[in-house]
Design an enzyme around this catalytic site. Structure first.
Site, PDB file in Angstrom:
ATOM      1  N   ASP A 109       1.437  -1.041   0.737  1.00 63.66           N
ATOM      2  CA  ASP A 109       0.292  -0.192   0.336  1.00 63.66           C
ATOM      3  C   ASP A 109       0.998   1.550  -0.268  1.00 63.66           C
ATOM      4  OD1 ASP A 109      -2.006   1.583   0.328  1.00 63.66           O
ATOM      5  OD2 ASP A 109      -2.724   0.920   2.155  1.00 63.66           O
ATOM      6  N   MET A 110       0.474   1.847  -0.940  1.00 64.99           N
ATOM      7  CA  MET A 110       1.850   2.796  -1.703  1.00 64.99           C
ATOM      8  C   MET A 110       1.028   4.571  -0.593  1.00 64.99           C
ATOM      9  SD  MET A 110       3.897   2.155  -3.692  1.00 64.99           S
ATOM     10  CE  MET A 110       4.615   3.747  -3.025  1.00 64.99           C
ATOM     11  N   ASP A 142      -2.476   2.366  -6.238  1.00 65.31           N
ATOM     12  CA  ASP A 142      -1.818   2.778  -4.887  1.00 65.31           C
ATOM     13  C   ASP A 142      -1.742   1.314  -4.036  1.00 65.31           C
ATOM     14  OD1 ASP A 142      -4.165   3.055  -4.235  1.00 65.31           O
ATOM     15  OD2 ASP A 142      -3.321   4.849  -3.011  1.00 65.31           O
ATOM     16  N   GLU A 143      -2.199   0.266  -4.247  1.00 65.85           N
ATOM     17  CA  GLU A 143      -2.649  -0.912  -3.758  1.00 65.85           C
ATOM     18  C   GLU A 143      -2.172  -2.619  -4.755  1.00 65.85           C
ATOM     19  OE1 GLU A 143      -5.407  -1.277  -0.542  1.00 65.85           O
ATOM     20  OE2 GLU A 143      -6.355  -0.267  -1.383  1.00 65.85           O
TER      21      GLU A 143
END
Length: 363
Positions: free
Chosen positions: A9-10, A106-107
Site C-alpha cells: 500500500d503506497m 496505489d495498492e
C-alpha cells in the site's frame, strides 16, 4: 505449502508523487483533488501526512479541507502521472511473483507462497526497491491470507512493515475497531454496537454464530464470524471481468436546464462507450444517476434486448432515461453507467466502423 500474501500500500500516493515531482512541497500540507481549486466543488483524493495532521482525509469536500487548513497546497488530480508510477510499481512486484492483484493505482496483493525466502526479508527488499526506483514509500502487510495482510499494512503507516500470522490473530486484532474488517461499514457497525455492544474485533469474536446470523442474516453473519477470527480463503486474482464502467460529473453550479443535462449526459455516455469498447466489451444495461441539490440521489436503468456496439443507441438510451426523472429541483450531479458487460467477439465492431464510413475505412 504455507500460504503467504503481501499487501503493498503506497503511502499518500497522489500527494507523495506531487511532492516527489516538486521538492519544494516536501514537508508541507498537500491536498490533491478535483481541479485543485478548494473554492469549487470537489473532494479530496489524497492528502499528505502533513495535511492529515489537520484532520483532512480522502473523500472530504475540498471546501472543508480548505477551512481546516487554508495554507495547504491544493493541486489538481493528474491521473496520467499517477498511472505511470503505478505501472512501474506493478512491474517491480511482478518480478517477485506472477500472482499480483491490483486493487487500485496505489495498492496490490502479491502471493509469494512459492518463494523460499523469509517473507519479512523479501517484503523489506521490495520496500527498498520501491524507495530506490520510485522515490516513494510503501507500507507492507504480511499474512497467511488477504484479510490479515491488508489489516497488517494499515497498522503502522507510513513506511511500515507488519506481519500477522495465524497464532497472533487474537492478540493483534483484539483491540482493533470492528470496522477494520471487510463488510463492516458505518451502518453495520451501528447495528452491532446497538444490538450486541460490539465495538472491537475482540467483542465480535465473543458473539456466537447464531446471534450474528440472526442479526445480519445467515451469509453475512457467518462471513463476519470467520473474518473476526482472521479466516479468509479468497484467492489472489490476477485477471477479472469488470462488472460495469461509469463516468459522472458534479456541476460547479446546480443545473435546472434540461438541454444542459442532456448535453452532459451524452458526453458522459460517449466517454463510457469509448472505455468499454477499448477494453473489449459490449454493454447491455444503461443506468443514469441524478443527484439533486439536496443530495438525494436516484437512478434509472434500462436493459437492452442484447449487448450492443451501437454507440448512438446507447447514447439515446442514456439521454432517454432523463425522461424518467422529475426535474423540479436543481441538479447537482449526473452520472452514466454501462453494465452487464460481455467480452466482444473479434468479428463484432462498433456500429460506426461497420457502416463503412470514411473515417472507419481510412488507412
Amino acid at each position: 505449502m504455507r500460504r503467504v500474501i503481501l499487501h503493498v500500500d503506497m503511502d499518500a500516493f497522489f500527494a507523495a508523487v506531487e511532492q516527489l515531482r516538486r521538492p519544494e512541497l516536501r514537508g508541507k500540507p498537500v491536498v490533491v483533488g478535483g481541479d485543485g481549486n478548494p473554492h469549487r466543488r470537489g473532494v479530496v483524493s489524497t492528502a499528505s501526512y502533513e495535511a492529515r495532521a489537520y484532520g483532512i482525509h480522502s473523500a472530504m469536500p475540498l471546501r472543508t479541507a480548505y477551512k481546516r487548513c487554508p495554507h495547504a497546497i491544493f493541486l489538481p488530480v493528474d491521473f496520467t502521472a499517477y498511472q505511470e508510477f503505478s505501472d512501474r510499481l506493478r512491474s517491480i512486484l511482478r518480478e517477485y511473483s506472477p500472482l499480483v492483484e491490483p486493487l487500485s493505482l496505489d495498492e496490490a496483493y502479491v502471493d509469494i507462497s512459492h518463494r523460499s525466502e523469509d517473507p519479512v526479508e523479501l517484503a523489506r527488499t521490495i520496500k527498498q526497491r520501491i524507495a530506490a526506483e520510485l522515490g516513494l514509500t510503501a507500507s507492507v502487510g504480511i499474512g497467511p491470507n488477504k484479510l490479515l495482510a491488508k489489516i497488517a499494512a494499515n497498522m503502522h503507516k507510513p513506511d511500515g512493515l507488519t506481519a500477522i500470522w495465524e497464532e497472533e490473530v487474537e492478540e493483534k486484532l483484539r483491540h482493533l475497531p470492528a470496522t477494520a474488517l471487510w463488510g463492516i461499514g458505518p451502518k453495520t457497525a451501528a447495528r452491532l454496537r446497538e444490538a450486541l455492544n460490539v465495538q472491537t474485533v475482540g467483542d465480535l469474536r465473543r458473539v456466537p454464530l447464531e446471534q450474528l446470523q440472526e442479526l445480519l442474516g445467515p451469509h453475512h453473519g457467518e462471513w463476519l464470524y470467520h473474518l473476526c477470527r482472521g479466516e479468509d480463503d479468497s484467492p489472489v486474482v490476477t485477471e477479472w471481468e469488470p462488472k460495469s464502467m461509469s463516468r459522472e460529473v458534479t456541476f460547479q453550479s446546480d443545473v435546472r436546464r434540461r438541454e444542459t443535462l442532456l448535453r452532459v449526459i451524452r458526453r458522459l455516455a460517449e466517454e463510457v462507450y469509448a472505455e468499454v469498447v477499448d477494453e473489449g466489451y459490449l454493454p447491455r444495461t444503461v443506468t443514469l444517476k441524478v443527484r439533486y441539490h439536496n443530495f438525494r440521489t436516484h437512478t434509472r436503468a434500462q436493459t437492452l434486448p442484447e449487448p450492443t456496439a451501437d454507440q448512438e443507441l446507447l447514447l439515446r438510451t442514456a439521454a432517454g432515461l432523463l425522461d424518467r426523472f422529475t426535474l423540479d429541483r436543481p441538479v447537482r450531479l449526473v452520472g452514466v453507467r454501462f453494465s452487464n458487460l460481455v467480452p466482444r467477439q473479434r468479428d463484432v465492431v462498433p456500429a460506426d466502423a461497420a457502416s463503412g464510413s470514411p473515417a472507419a475505412s481510412a488507412g
